[in-house]
Design a protein around this motif. Sequence first.
Motif, PDB file in Angstrom:
ATOM      1  N   ASP A 104       0.883  -1.189   0.147  1.00  0.00           N
ATOM      2  CA  ASP A 104       0.052  -0.003  -0.035  1.00  0.00           C
ATOM      3  C   ASP A 104       0.774   1.324   0.049  1.00  0.00           C
ATOM      4  OD1 ASP A 104      -2.561   1.006   0.435  1.00  0.00           O
ATOM      5  OD2 ASP A 104      -1.779   2.023   2.135  1.00  0.00           O
ATOM      6  N   THR A 105       1.957   1.382   0.614  1.00  0.00           N
ATOM      7  CA  THR A 105       2.833   2.366   0.809  1.00  0.00           C
ATOM      8  C   THR A 105       3.671   2.481  -0.450  1.00  0.00           C
ATOM      9  OG1 THR A 105       2.958   2.169   3.288  1.00  0.00           O
ATOM     10  CG2 THR A 105       4.781   3.333   2.171  1.00  0.00           C
ATOM     11  N   HIS A 106       4.234   1.420  -1.150  1.00  0.00           N
ATOM     12  CA  HIS A 106       5.217   1.523  -1.877  1.00  0.00           C
ATOM     13  C   HIS A 106       4.983   1.412  -3.572  1.00  0.00           C
ATOM     14  CE1 HIS A 106       8.392   2.377   1.083  1.00  0.00           C
ATOM     15  NE2 HIS A 106       8.044   1.458   1.669  1.00  0.00           N
ATOM     16  N   LEU A 107       3.851   0.430  -3.793  1.00  0.00           N
ATOM     17  CA  LEU A 107       3.551   0.207  -5.003  1.00  0.00           C
ATOM     18  C   LEU A 107       2.856   1.610  -5.835  1.00  0.00           C
ATOM     19  CD1 LEU A 107       2.461  -3.587  -4.768  1.00  0.00           C
ATOM     20  CD2 LEU A 107       4.644  -2.441  -5.526  1.00  0.00           C
ATOM     21  N   GLU A 108       2.665   1.315  -7.062  1.00  0.00           N
ATOM     22  CA  GLU A 108       2.305   2.495  -7.830  1.00  0.00           C
ATOM     23  C   GLU A 108       0.534   2.430  -7.630  1.00  0.00           C
ATOM     24  OE1 GLU A 108       3.547   2.083 -11.745  1.00  0.00           O
ATOM     25  OE2 GLU A 108       5.492   3.071 -11.584  1.00  0.00           O
ATOM     26  N   LYS A 109       0.028   3.304  -7.597  1.00  0.00           N
ATOM     27  CA  LYS A 109      -1.459   3.613  -7.751  1.00  0.00           C
ATOM     28  C   LYS A 109      -1.833   4.393  -8.910  1.00  0.00           C
ATOM     29  CE  LYS A 109      -1.937   2.816  -2.927  1.00  0.00           C
ATOM     30  NZ  LYS A 109      -0.756   3.015  -2.478  1.00  0.00           N
ATOM     31  N   GLN A 110      -2.896   4.023  -9.571  1.00  0.00           N
ATOM     32  CA  GLN A 110      -3.643   4.925 -10.349  1.00  0.00           C
ATOM     33  C   GLN A 110      -4.309   6.216  -9.507  1.00  0.00           C
ATOM     34  OE1 GLN A 110      -6.252   3.526 -13.320  1.00  0.00           O
ATOM     35  NE2 GLN A 110      -4.740   1.566 -13.745  1.00  0.00           N
ATOM     36  N   LEU A 111      -4.319   7.367 -10.213  1.00  0.00           N
ATOM     37  CA  LEU A 111      -5.098   8.627  -9.749  1.00  0.00           C
ATOM     38  C   LEU A 111      -6.761   8.176 -10.217  1.00  0.00           C
ATOM     39  CD1 LEU A 111      -2.436  11.437 -10.056  1.00  0.00           C
ATOM     40  CD2 LEU A 111      -3.318  10.115  -8.029  1.00  0.00           C
ATOM     41  N   VAL A 112      -7.355   8.486  -9.349  1.00  0.00           N
ATOM     42  CA  VAL A 112      -8.921   8.181  -9.793  1.00  0.00           C
ATOM     43  C   VAL A 112      -9.736   9.483  -8.983  1.00  0.00           C
ATOM     44  CG1 VAL A 112      -9.093   5.774  -9.978  1.00  0.00           C
ATOM     45  CG2 VAL A 112      -9.396   6.514  -7.699  1.00  0.00           C
ATOM     46  N   ALA A 113     -10.739   9.596  -9.638  1.00  0.00           N
ATOM     47  CA  ALA A 113     -11.692  10.562  -9.221  1.00  0.00           C
ATOM     48  C   ALA A 113     -12.348  10.632  -7.931  1.00  0.00           C
ATOM     49  CB  ALA A 113     -12.571  11.308 -10.348  1.00  0.00           C
ATOM     50  N   SER A 114     -12.298  11.258  -6.817  1.00  0.00           N
ATOM     51  CA  SER A 114     -13.038  11.110  -5.697  1.00  0.00           C
ATOM     52  C   SER A 114     -14.586  11.127  -5.902  1.00  0.00           C
ATOM     53  CB  SER A 114     -12.469  12.125  -4.659  1.00  0.00           C
ATOM     54  OG  SER A 114     -12.990  12.022  -3.706  1.00  0.00           O
ATOM     55  N   LYS A 115     -15.404  10.196  -5.449  1.00  0.00           N
ATOM     56  CA  LYS A 115     -16.431  10.300  -5.318  1.00  0.00           C
ATOM     57  C   LYS A 115     -17.237  11.706  -4.684  1.00  0.00           C
ATOM     58  CE  LYS A 115     -17.753   5.498  -6.472  1.00  0.00           C
ATOM     59  NZ  LYS A 115     -18.251   4.163  -5.840  1.00  0.00           N
ATOM     60  N   ALA A 116     -16.627  11.760  -3.469  1.00  0.00           N
ATOM     61  CA  ALA A 116     -16.940  13.074  -2.702  1.00  0.00           C
ATOM     62  C   ALA A 116     -16.596  14.320  -3.446  1.00  0.00           C
ATOM     63  CB  ALA A 116     -16.441  12.879  -1.485  1.00  0.00           C
ATOM     64  N   THR A 117     -15.418  14.527  -3.848  1.00  0.00           N
ATOM     65  CA  THR A 117     -15.043  15.932  -4.190  1.00  0.00           C
ATOM     66  C   THR A 117     -14.754  15.994  -5.947  1.00  0.00           C
ATOM     67  OG1 THR A 117     -12.574  15.474  -3.903  1.00  0.00           O
ATOM     68  CG2 THR A 117     -13.922  16.403  -1.848  1.00  0.00           C
ATOM     69  N   GLY A 118     -14.784  14.803  -6.215  1.00  0.00           N
ATOM     70  CA  GLY A 118     -14.309  14.815  -7.818  1.00  0.00           C
ATOM     71  C   GLY A 118     -12.752  15.056  -8.250  1.00  0.00           C
ATOM     72  N   GLU A 119     -12.004  15.339  -7.174  1.00  0.00           N
ATOM     73  CA  GLU A 119     -10.622  15.638  -7.347  1.00  0.00           C
ATOM     74  C   GLU A 119      -9.833  14.217  -7.591  1.00  0.00           C
ATOM     75  OE1 GLU A 119      -9.228  18.039  -4.033  1.00  0.00           O
ATOM     76  OE2 GLU A 119     -10.471  19.757  -4.579  1.00  0.00           O
ATOM     77  N   LEU A 120      -8.711  14.183  -8.184  1.00  0.00           N
ATOM     78  CA  LEU A 120      -7.864  13.117  -8.368  1.00  0.00           C
ATOM     79  C   LEU A 120      -7.164  12.653  -6.933  1.00  0.00           C
ATOM     80  CD1 LEU A 120      -6.353  13.669 -11.930  1.00  0.00           C
ATOM     81  CD2 LEU A 120      -8.260  12.227 -11.153  1.00  0.00           C
ATOM     82  N   GLU A 121      -7.324  11.483  -6.672  1.00  0.00           N
ATOM     83  CA  GLU A 121      -6.678  10.810  -5.575  1.00  0.00           C
ATOM     84  C   GLU A 121      -6.064   9.452  -5.775  1.00  0.00           C
ATOM     85  OE1 GLU A 121     -10.298   9.317  -3.079  1.00  0.00           O
ATOM     86  OE2 GLU A 121      -9.795  11.067  -2.653  1.00  0.00           O
ATOM     87  N   PRO A 122      -5.199   8.807  -5.121  1.00  0.00           N
ATOM     88  CA  PRO A 122      -4.747   7.759  -5.232  1.00  0.00           C
ATOM     89  C   PRO A 122      -5.891   6.767  -5.030  1.00  0.00           C
ATOM     90  CG  PRO A 122      -3.444   8.609  -4.010  1.00  0.00           C
ATOM     91  CD  PRO A 122      -4.528   9.624  -3.953  1.00  0.00           C
ATOM     92  N   GLU A 123      -5.697   5.693  -6.128  1.00  0.00           N
ATOM     93  CA  GLU A 123      -6.997   4.410  -5.989  1.00  0.00           C
ATOM     94  C   GLU A 123      -6.654   3.580  -4.851  1.00  0.00           C
ATOM     95  OE1 GLU A 123      -7.646   0.643  -9.018  1.00  0.00           O
ATOM     96  OE2 GLU A 123      -5.637   1.652  -8.959  1.00  0.00           O
ATOM     97  N   ARG A 124      -7.771   3.244  -4.229  1.00  0.00           N
ATOM     98  CA  ARG A 124      -7.699   2.422  -2.881  1.00  0.00           C
ATOM     99  C   ARG A 124      -7.801   0.992  -3.465  1.00  0.00           C
ATOM    100  NH1 ARG A 124     -10.215   4.492   1.670  1.00  0.00           N
ATOM    101  NH2 ARG A 124      -9.668   2.513   2.756  1.00  0.00           N
ATOM    102  N   ILE A 125      -6.742   0.243  -3.019  1.00  0.00           N
ATOM    103  CA  ILE A 125      -6.630  -1.087  -3.233  1.00  0.00           C
ATOM    104  C   ILE A 125      -6.591  -2.000  -2.084  1.00  0.00           C
ATOM    105  CG2 ILE A 125      -4.705  -2.669  -4.300  1.00  0.00           C
ATOM    106  CD1 ILE A 125      -5.307  -0.274  -6.244  1.00  0.00           C
TER     107      ILE A 125
END
Length: 295
Positions: A104-125
């Motif tokens: 969770d700390t070191h592997l890459e994550k895609q940026l996805v749009a937050s359902k709450a704010t619409g802003e991009l944030e790291p994907e929850r894995i």
Amino acid sequence: MATTTQPPTTPNDLASVTKTLDLLAPRWSVWVLMTLSSQPLRYAEIKPRLPWLADGQLHPRLRHLTGAGVVERTEYAPRHVTYGLTGRGAELLPVLAQIASWGDTHLEKQLVASKATGELEPERIAPAQNIDDALALIAPRHATPILVTLQARGRASAKTLAAEAMPGYGLTAVYKPLDRLVADGLVTAAGSGGFQLSASGQALGPVFQAITTWAARPPAETDPLRRRGSAPSQTRSGPWATTPARLPAPAVPAAPSAGPALATTPPADPAWKPGDLFSHQIPARPITPAGGPRR
């Protein structure tokens, strides 16, 4: 990032780490372990929790984990069989938490749009997916010996790595696994033909140490849950990991929901919640161009 614990440095320690990785690495093995972490379940209760697995995939995983001594099969009647963690399997849960935290700390994550704010944030894995993705990097043959050698030395040439991490192989054999570790972001070229761990590779030290500690426990034949000749109980076959008696299986969630993030330091007796397992679908994710070890 410097490690806070020393990685395994003896041949026996290294062998125990690679053997444990071989136990966990077959795909979906971790998902099965985490599905059984709360209570023993019948096959018909396991299957809905892992709906993407066909019978031809789930049965071999259960046999593999049962043979390894981390899952116990208890037959009450010809059509009443349950699967649950042995004491050995329960002790493996903090190790899985350590691996999941690293992923969770070191592997890459895609940026996805937050359902709450619409802003991009790291994907929850999901933790199980983080573990599988981490194992895909460190479980291939020769990967862990090279990483451990670099943990101990700090910096080494390809010739030194070939001699210490791959004894019996020629110099040229080290380049393929070494190039893969460099491409995966765990090793970097240090100049003058040398190699060293990246910050993410250094952070694997606690993971290797947790695996070594687990593997140093008594062998399976001394585990009271695995002694031959004991008749199965009519209610349970032993002291299960977290639940003293069988409970009704929880309902399968209607839609995936985000589960709680794991702490960096795993709890002594983690209880995996359904949200931990099902918080992420299983699509193939492309490698993002951002830095960090790839998935």
